[in-house]
Design a protein around this motif. Structure first.
Motif, PDB file in Angstrom:
ATOM      1  N   LYS A 157      30.328  68.454  47.701  1.00 30.09           N
ATOM      2  CA  LYS A 157      31.243  69.566  47.425  1.00 30.09           C
ATOM      3  C   LYS A 157      30.896  70.711  48.371  1.00 30.09           C
ATOM      4  CE  LYS A 157      32.931  72.086  43.419  1.00 30.09           C
ATOM      5  NZ  LYS A 157      32.739  72.392  42.025  1.00 30.09           N
ATOM      6  N   VAL A 158      31.882  71.115  49.171  1.00 30.65           N
ATOM      7  CA  VAL A 158      31.641  72.185  50.146  1.00 30.65           C
ATOM      8  C   VAL A 158      32.530  73.382  49.797  1.00 30.65           C
ATOM      9  CG1 VAL A 158      31.927  72.831  52.577  1.00 30.65           C
ATOM     10  CG2 VAL A 158      30.942  70.607  51.980  1.00 30.65           C
ATOM     11  N   CYS A 159      31.912  74.497  49.504  1.00 29.79           N
ATOM     12  CA  CYS A 159      32.649  75.721  49.175  1.00 29.79           C
ATOM     13  C   CYS A 159      32.324  76.758  50.265  1.00 29.79           C
ATOM     14  CB  CYS A 159      32.243  76.267  47.811  1.00 29.79           C
ATOM     15  SG  CYS A 159      32.373  75.047  46.496  1.00 29.79           S
ATOM     16  N   PRO A 160      33.212  76.906  51.266  1.00 27.72           N
ATOM     17  CA  PRO A 160      32.938  77.849  52.350  1.00 27.72           C
ATOM     18  C   PRO A 160      32.666  79.261  51.807  1.00 27.72           C
ATOM     19  CG  PRO A 160      34.823  76.502  52.903  1.00 27.72           C
ATOM     20  CD  PRO A 160      34.484  76.205  51.466  1.00 27.72           C
ATOM     21  N   PHE A 161      31.784  79.965  52.472  1.00 26.99           N
ATOM     22  CA  PHE A 161      31.360  81.330  52.120  1.00 26.99           C
ATOM     23  C   PHE A 161      30.566  81.379  50.815  1.00 26.99           C
ATOM     24  CE2 PHE A 161      35.489  81.581  54.309  1.00 26.99           C
ATOM     25  CZ  PHE A 161      35.061  82.135  55.502  1.00 26.99           C
TER      26      PHE A 161
ATOM     27  N   ASP B  11      33.015  87.045  57.577  1.00 24.51           N
ATOM     28  CA  ASP B  11      33.624  86.835  58.888  1.00 24.51           C
ATOM     29  C   ASP B  11      34.601  85.669  58.728  1.00 24.51           C
ATOM     30  OD1 ASP B  11      34.203  86.159  61.453  1.00 24.51           O
ATOM     31  OD2 ASP B  11      32.167  85.581  62.024  1.00 24.51           O
ATOM     32  N   PHE B  12      35.891  85.955  58.844  1.00 31.29           N
ATOM     33  CA  PHE B  12      36.899  84.907  58.641  1.00 31.29           C
ATOM     34  C   PHE B  12      37.416  84.313  59.953  1.00 31.29           C
ATOM     35  CE2 PHE B  12      37.443  87.402  54.644  1.00 31.29           C
ATOM     36  CZ  PHE B  12      37.037  86.412  53.775  1.00 31.29           C
TER      37      PHE B  12
ATOM     38  N   ILE C  89      38.343  95.830  42.885  1.00 35.37           N
ATOM     39  CA  ILE C  89      37.904  96.514  44.114  1.00 35.37           C
ATOM     40  C   ILE C  89      36.573  95.936  44.572  1.00 35.37           C
ATOM     41  CG2 ILE C  89      37.001  98.720  45.023  1.00 35.37           C
ATOM     42  CD1 ILE C  89      39.228 100.092  43.356  1.00 35.37           C
ATOM     43  N   SER C  90      35.649  95.724  43.619  1.00 35.57           N
ATOM     44  CA  SER C  90      34.331  95.249  44.043  1.00 35.57           C
ATOM     45  C   SER C  90      34.409  93.795  44.542  1.00 35.57           C
ATOM     46  CB  SER C  90      33.285  95.473  42.951  1.00 35.57           C
ATOM     47  OG  SER C  90      33.049  94.325  42.253  1.00 35.57           O
ATOM     48  N   SER C  91      35.270  92.947  43.922  1.00 37.41           N
ATOM     49  CA  SER C  91      35.354  91.573  44.436  1.00 37.41           C
ATOM     50  C   SER C  91      36.051  91.541  45.794  1.00 37.41           C
ATOM     51  CB  SER C  91      36.012  90.626  43.437  1.00 37.41           C
ATOM     52  OG  SER C  91      37.359  90.912  43.330  1.00 37.41           O
ATOM     53  N   LEU C  92      37.052  92.426  46.003  1.00 38.17           N
ATOM     54  CA  LEU C  92      37.708  92.469  47.321  1.00 38.17           C
ATOM     55  C   LEU C  92      36.760  93.014  48.386  1.00 38.17           C
ATOM     56  CD1 LEU C  92      41.321  93.673  46.433  1.00 38.17           C
ATOM     57  CD2 LEU C  92      40.652  91.460  47.335  1.00 38.17           C
ATOM     58  N   THR C  93      35.907  93.967  47.992  1.00 39.12           N
ATOM     59  CA  THR C  93      34.923  94.513  48.939  1.00 39.12           C
ATOM     60  C   THR C  93      33.956  93.416  49.375  1.00 39.12           C
ATOM     61  OG1 THR C  93      35.105  96.588  47.742  1.00 39.12           O
ATOM     62  CG2 THR C  93      33.283  96.421  49.282  1.00 39.12           C
ATOM     63  N   GLN C  94      33.535  92.590  48.393  1.00 37.85           N
ATOM     64  CA  GLN C  94      32.652  91.462  48.711  1.00 37.85           C
ATOM     65  C   GLN C  94      33.340  90.504  49.676  1.00 37.85           C
ATOM     66  OE1 GLN C  94      29.487  90.771  48.042  1.00 37.85           O
ATOM     67  NE2 GLN C  94      29.451  92.828  47.188  1.00 37.85           N
ATOM     68  N   LYS C  95      34.620  90.221  49.372  1.00 36.07           N
ATOM     69  CA  LYS C  95      35.386  89.277  50.181  1.00 36.07           C
ATOM     70  C   LYS C  95      35.487  89.763  51.632  1.00 36.07           C
ATOM     71  CE  LYS C  95      39.813  86.870  49.877  1.00 36.07           C
ATOM     72  NZ  LYS C  95      41.020  86.689  49.066  1.00 36.07           N
TER      73      LYS C  95
ATOM     74  N   TYR D 294      40.462  82.631  56.495  1.00 37.69           N
ATOM     75  CA  TYR D 294      40.632  83.466  55.289  1.00 37.69           C
ATOM     76  C   TYR D 294      41.020  82.607  54.083  1.00 37.69           C
ATOM     77  CZ  TYR D 294      42.397  87.262  52.357  1.00 37.69           C
ATOM     78  OH  TYR D 294      42.619  88.129  51.318  1.00 37.69           O
ATOM     79  N   SER D 295      41.854  81.590  54.340  1.00 31.93           N
ATOM     80  CA  SER D 295      42.351  80.768  53.215  1.00 31.93           C
ATOM     81  C   SER D 295      41.245  79.875  52.624  1.00 31.93           C
ATOM     82  CB  SER D 295      43.523  79.909  53.654  1.00 31.93           C
ATOM     83  OG  SER D 295      43.079  78.998  54.634  1.00 31.93           O
ATOM     84  N   PHE D 296      40.099  79.755  53.305  1.00 32.08           N
ATOM     85  CA  PHE D 296      38.996  78.937  52.773  1.00 32.08           C
ATOM     86  C   PHE D 296      38.293  79.644  51.616  1.00 32.08           C
ATOM     87  CE2 PHE D 296      37.651  76.200  56.699  1.00 32.08           C
ATOM     88  CZ  PHE D 296      38.884  75.589  56.663  1.00 32.08           C
ATOM     89  N   TYR D 297      38.432  80.979  51.592  1.00 31.47           N
ATOM     90  CA  TYR D 297      37.692  81.761  50.597  1.00 31.47           C
ATOM     91  C   TYR D 297      38.142  81.384  49.179  1.00 31.47           C
ATOM     92  CZ  TYR D 297      35.259  85.700  48.534  1.00 31.47           C
ATOM     93  OH  TYR D 297      34.404  86.475  47.801  1.00 31.47           O
TER      94      TYR D 297
END
Ligand code: MAN
Length: 212
Positions: free
Chosen positions: A106-110, A81-82, A71-77, A89-92
């Protein structure tokens, strides 16, 4: 003592007392409740049942803590703004890499962007925001450049068949730019192209059909 013996005689044999029943019953109830309170006649504990309940409790606790962390990781996600159509959304949780000379970018969106040289990792920036109407991703506040600014990276997005990081450059010292091709942008581009064609067709059509 005699009185006590008589009482226990009635108490254990469960025989109705011949005289003064309410008086004896009162004592019987009192003593019975005292004995129950101090657990005088202890019931044998079912150890296997206790172990089963303990195991069930531990399993449920583990399940609960897993659910809480999900729940807490989904809340963070969901705080991110996707994009207007949630197209990013799929970049996450994904990173894109590109090798340029001695560096791997190395590029990690968000999340963050970095420049890796063998065993040395330099942070080019933390995820900041989208810019240019979701056409660029900005990473800022990276590692301090010697005698210069904190490193930062602008990733320009363009429509492509697959997610691919290309053309990483450093036009100004410690200010990096890169391109990321992605199908996430193609829908919008295609729509704009079709709108443009429709517009052209409308303009080319001869006027005055209604008069026929
Ligand atoms: C490292 C790299 C370069 C950068 C210099 C600045 O060598 O991060 O990209 O230009 O530091 O000193």
């Amino acid at each position: 003592m005699l009185c006590f013996t008589i009482f226990f005689f009635f108490f254990f044999l469960d025989i109705a007392p011949p005289r003064n029943p309410s008086w004896l019953e009162k004592i019987q109830q009192t003593v019975s409740s005292i004995l129950q309170a101090v657990n005088f006649f202890q019931n044998p504990v079912d150890k296997s049942e206790a172990a089963r309940v303990r195991k069930e409790y531990e399993e449920s606790s583990t399940k609960l803590s897993k659910l809480q962390s999900r729940i807490s990781s989904l809340t963070q996600k969901l705080k991110h703004d996707f994009g207007t159509e949630k197209e990013f959304y799929s970049f996450y949780g994904h990173c894109f890499e590109s090798k340029q000379n001695k560096y791997v970018y190395k590029v990690c969106p968000f999340k963050q962007a970095s420049q890796v040289e063998v065993h040395t990792t330099t942070r080019l920036g933390h995820w900041d925001k989208f810019e240019d109407l979701y056409r660029s991703m900005i990473f800022s506040n990276g590692d301090r450049c010697w005698n210069g600014p904190d490193r930062s990276l602008k990733v320009k997005l363009r429509c492509g068949l697959k997610n691919e990081l290309t053309d990483v450059d450093e036009p100004s010292r410690c200010e990096y730019v890169a391109f990321l091709s992605t199908p996430a942008l193609c829908l919008e581009e295609k729509l704009k192209e079709l709108e443009y064609k429709l517009d052209l067709m409308n303009k080319e059509q001869p006027q005055g059909h209604d008069e026929l």
